[in-house]
Scaffold this motif. Structure first.
Motif, PDB file in Angstrom:
ATOM      1  N   HIS A 115       0.837  -1.217   0.000  1.00 30.50           N
ATOM      2  CA  HIS A 115       0.000   0.000   0.000  1.00 30.50           C
ATOM      3  C   HIS A 115       0.861   1.251   0.000  1.00 30.50           C
ATOM      4  O   HIS A 115       0.667   2.176  -0.801  1.00 30.50           O
ATOM      5  CB  HIS A 115      -0.909  -0.047   1.239  1.00 30.50           C
ATOM      6  N   TRP A 116       1.881   1.274   0.896  1.00 36.51           N
ATOM      7  CA  TRP A 116       2.743   2.458   1.017  1.00 36.51           C
ATOM      8  C   TRP A 116       3.564   2.657  -0.252  1.00 36.51           C
ATOM      9  O   TRP A 116       3.763   3.773  -0.717  1.00 36.51           O
ATOM     10  CB  TRP A 116       3.648   2.335   2.236  1.00 36.51           C
ATOM     11  N   ARG A 149       4.672  10.453  -9.368  1.00 39.79           N
ATOM     12  CA  ARG A 149       4.091  10.759 -10.697  1.00 39.79           C
ATOM     13  C   ARG A 149       3.553  12.179 -10.712  1.00 39.79           C
ATOM     14  O   ARG A 149       3.683  12.927 -11.679  1.00 39.79           O
ATOM     15  CB  ARG A 149       2.958   9.785 -10.991  1.00 39.79           C
ATOM     16  N   THR A 150       2.936  12.553  -9.600  1.00 40.93           N
ATOM     17  CA  THR A 150       2.338  13.894  -9.544  1.00 40.93           C
ATOM     18  C   THR A 150       3.463  14.863  -9.219  1.00 40.93           C
ATOM     19  O   THR A 150       3.644  15.824  -9.849  1.00 40.93           O
ATOM     20  CB  THR A 150       1.269  13.988  -8.455  1.00 40.93           C
ATOM     21  N   SER A 171       2.669   1.880  -3.297  1.00 40.96           N
ATOM     22  CA  SER A 171       1.812   2.465  -4.347  1.00 40.96           C
ATOM     23  C   SER A 171       1.558   3.950  -4.082  1.00 40.96           C
ATOM     24  O   SER A 171       1.561   4.780  -5.001  1.00 40.96           O
ATOM     25  CB  SER A 171       0.495   1.683  -4.410  1.00 40.96           C
ATOM     26  N   VAL A 172       1.413   4.308  -2.769  1.00 41.09           N
ATOM     27  CA  VAL A 172       1.190   5.724  -2.407  1.00 41.09           C
ATOM     28  C   VAL A 172       2.390   6.577  -2.826  1.00 41.09           C
ATOM     29  O   VAL A 172       2.251   7.646  -3.419  1.00 41.09           O
ATOM     30  CB  VAL A 172       0.933   5.850  -0.879  1.00 41.09           C
ATOM     31  N   LYS A 179       4.618   5.863  -5.110  1.00 43.58           N
ATOM     32  CA  LYS A 179       4.694   5.911  -6.573  1.00 43.58           C
ATOM     33  C   LYS A 179       3.758   6.989  -7.131  1.00 43.58           C
ATOM     34  O   LYS A 179       4.137   7.799  -7.994  1.00 43.58           O
ATOM     35  CB  LYS A 179       4.304   4.539  -7.149  1.00 43.58           C
ATOM     36  N   ASP A 180       2.514   7.012  -6.605  1.00 49.01           N
ATOM     37  CA  ASP A 180       1.530   8.011  -7.042  1.00 49.01           C
ATOM     38  C   ASP A 180       2.037   9.431  -6.829  1.00 49.01           C
ATOM     39  O   ASP A 180       1.897  10.324  -7.689  1.00 49.01           O
ATOM     40  CB  ASP A 180       0.220   7.818  -6.289  1.00 49.01           C
ATOM     41  N   GLN A 181       2.632   9.661  -5.667  1.00 51.42           N
ATOM     42  CA  GLN A 181       3.121  11.006  -5.322  1.00 51.42           C
ATOM     43  C   GLN A 181       4.243  11.418  -6.254  1.00 51.42           C
ATOM     44  O   GLN A 181       4.368  12.592  -6.654  1.00 51.42           O
ATOM     45  CB  GLN A 181       3.652  11.004  -3.878  1.00 51.42           C
TER      46      GLN A 181
END
Ligand SMILES: [Zn+2]
Length: 250
Positions: A239-240, A249-250, A242-243, A245-247
Motif C-alpha cells: 500500500h505504502w 508521478r504527480t 503504491s502511495v 509511486k503516485d506522489q
C-alpha cells in the motif's frame, strides 16, 4: 552363656531362617557320636540344646544311627540309652541298615529340604553337612555346644538366591518397556535420551572483575541486540509503495 556367644548363635540361626526357611521347633538330627560326647561331658541334650539355640527344639534320630550305636557294644551303652530317647525319622534303609553317618547324610539329600540341624562329632559327616547348602552344624566342643557359622556352600547359595529374587527378568523388562510406550509414547534407548551437558562459560570466581565502563558498553550493545524489529505486514508495505509511486508521478 556369654552375651557374645548368644548373639553369634542368634545371628547364625537368623541366617538359616531368612535364607532357608528354618522355623521353630528346630529339628535337630543327632547320631550316636553326639550322644556319646554328651555323656562324656555331662551335657544334657534335652535340657541344654533348647537353651543354647534359644528356641523350641525337636530332637530326632534314625533307626540306622540307633543300630550303629547298639552294634558298638557295652562301651557305648550309655550313649545307646540316650539316643533311644529321641523320636526317629524314617530313613530309606529299612531292610539294610547303614552306618549312621551315611544314613544322616542321605536324610539331608542335596539341599536339606526337611531343614535339619545336624548334631554330630563325626568328622566325615560334618564335612558332608558343610557341603550341603542350608545345613546348620552343631557339635560339642568339650562341654560347650557349638553351632558352626554357615558354611561357604550355604552362604554362596543364599547369595545366588537373593540375587535372583531381586533381579529384573527379561520378561519383566519387556512388559515395563511396553507399559512405558503405552503411557509416554515411543521410548528411545537410554543412550539417546541422556541429556548432553552444556558447555558452561568461564568460571566467574576465577575471572577478574570487569571495569565499569566496559560493563556499560556491553549493556548498551546488549540492549541494541535485543531490540525487537517491528514487522510490517506485506499488504501494508505494498500500500505504502503504491502511495509513494503516485506522489512521484504527480
Ligand atoms: Zn537309615
Amino acid at each position: 552363656m556369654k552375651i557374645s556367644r548368644r548373639r553369634k548363635v542368634h545371628r547364625y540361626l537368623s541366617f538359616f531362617c531368612n535364607n532357608y526357611g528354618f522355623r521353630q521347633p528346630y529339628q535337630v538330627l543327632l547320631d550316636g557320636t553326639f550322644c556319646y560326647a554328651a555323656l562324656q561331658n555331662k551335657f544334657n541334650i534335652r535340657e541344654q540344646t533348647p537353651k543354647y539355640l534359644d528356641g523350641d527344639v525337636k530332637l530326632l534320630t534314625t533307626q540306622c544311627a540307633i543300630q550303629e550305636t547298639a552294634n558298638l557294644g557295652h562301651n557305648v551303652h550309655g550313649a545307646l540309652v540316650i539316643i533311644k530317647q529321641f523320636a526317629t525319622h524314617r530313613c530309606s534303609h529299612n531292610d539294610k541298615p547303614v552306618p549312621g553317618s551315611v544314613c544322616l547324610e542321605s536324610m539331608l539329600g542335596v539341599s536339606n529340604p526337611n531343614r535339619y540341624i545336624i548334631a554330630t562329632q563325626d568328622k566325615e559327616l560334618q564335612a558332608a553337612a558343610r557341603r550341603i547348602p542350608g545345613t546348620p552344624l552343631l557339635y560339642l566342643h568339650q562341654k560347650a555346644p557349638t553351632l558352626e557359622q554357615p558354611s561357604a556352600a550355604s552362604s554362596r547359595m543364599a547369595r545366588i538366591n537373593s540375587n535372583e529374587k531381586f533381579a529384573v527378568s527379561k520378561i519383566d523388562k519387556d512388559t515395563l518397556n511396553d507399559l512405558k510406550e503405552k503411557k509416554f509414547g515411543v521410548t528411545k534407548p537410554e543412550q539417546e535420551t541422556k541429556k548432553k551437558r552444556k558447555r558452561g562459560g568461564p568460571n566467574p570466581l576465577s575471572c577478574k572483575k570487569k571495569k565499569k565502563s566496559a560493563m556499560k558498553k556491553e549493556t548498551v550493545t546488549a540492549n541494541k541486540k535485543t531490540r525487537k524489529r517491528l514487522k510490517v505486514p506485506k499488504h501494508v508495505k505494498e500500500h505504502w509503495a503504491s502511495v509513494v509511486k503516485d506522489q512521484l508521478r504527480t
